[in-house]
Design an enzyme around this catalytic site. Sequence first.
Site, short mmCIF file in Angstrom:
data_model
loop_
_atom_site.label_atom_id
_atom_site.label_comp_id
_atom_site.label_asym_id
_atom_site.label_seq_id
_atom_site.Cartn_x
_atom_site.Cartn_y
_atom_site.Cartn_z
N HIS A 130 0.85 -1.18 0.00
CA HIS A 130 0.00 0.00 0.00
C HIS A 130 0.89 1.23 0.00
O HIS A 130 1.99 1.22 0.56
CB HIS A 130 -0.91 0.00 1.24
N ASP A 132 -7.95 -4.46 -0.64
CA ASP A 132 -8.43 -5.04 -1.90
C ASP A 132 -8.30 -6.56 -1.94
O ASP A 132 -9.00 -7.20 -2.73
CB ASP A 132 -7.66 -4.43 -3.07
#
Length: 425
Positions: free
Chosen positions: A304, A361
């Site tokens: 991320h 996700d």
Amino acid sequence: MTDTVALEYNGQRFELPLLSATTGEKSIDVRDLRKLTGLTAFDPGFGNTASCASRITYVNGEKGILRYRGIPIETVAEKMLFTETAWLLIYGRLPTKAELKTFSARLTNNELLHEGLLHHFDAFPPSGQPMSILSAVVNSLICYSPEIMDTTNEEAMRNAVAAIISKVRTIAAFSYRKAMGLPFVYPDPNRSYCDNFLHMMFSLPNKPHQPTEAAVRALNLFLMLHADHEQNCSTSTVRIVGSAETNLFSSVASGICALWGKLHGGANVAVFEMLSRLSGGEETVPEFVERVKRREVRLMGFGHRVYKTFDPRAKILKKAVFDLLDAEHTDDPLIDTALELEQAALNDDYFKERHLYPNVDFYSGMILRALKIPLNMYTVMFAIGRMPGWIANWRENNEGQPKLARPRQLYEGPVETPFIPIEFR
């Protein structure tokens, strides 16, 4: 006395103010940098630039912390519903029972679309992308209901907020029904926000859909975990567009377009496609991991821009996936593949050294898959969830005297190019 940071340039010393946050990193105030020094700051992707001061969401990527208005995301997930979370983000505090009841009533009163707007859906082909439809129709709302464009006072703002949060799920469901060749199912005022969305998605004229409590709870959780995440690509887009005094609906439509990108809101689709290939036996997980390490393919759903440890939302969603599948008495072969891939990455020094941990996700698509949401609607679901965060940031950015966003650049083109008449070119 204000803390400062010294900058020495061209034989001169400049003192730049140091701004303190209530928690987290301090910022060097460079607003007068160009005026004082003739220099600008070069920061592609804005990874080291605080573009605004905000009171909405706090993220600490090193410690895996996410808080909405100071409330930990774990508490939000356990104790709140999406509509309450939306109020918290937009208005800055937890609502009272009366305020939440009024807000819910406003959502119900605004759930229908103007009948003239329905003709827009006929103009899109059945294969049309739902995200394209969503952004276009959201931007068109004010043509059919111009009164909701008014945000000049608090009462008008509350009507506009309720209109966009309520109507966006109706638009999303209608876009799905159009693609499937099914008749539109109108919202039911007696259903809750998430129950109503699933009703509009999956009911038939002769067979109303009644989702289970587990399904409604899972959808609430998905939307809450996506409700805001500081100054990400789409939220920054909403603030930048809104800084030109663009109306709320068009600003949010720009956020939808930004979210569409596969590196932002479309990442969970890429995770699903990756897991499907692995589950289908095209290659083994160890083989795939080795190819990732050779940089031949990309490991989607890991790492991320902000988090350097576990994304706290991923931890919550992972448990939620298993809870939903157990409650629905179903199984998903992709789960086994996901777990195998997760363990392979977590136990490999290559990924640990690079702080590549599962992000939101990686498991969000699993929740949507268990809810029977089709793949082309995954990013639309993200947009519905992110709506409160976009609205909160637009509202915050437009309080007082907003400053028009106008970044500088480092020009690397020719200094001056001589013009050649066309007959000599």
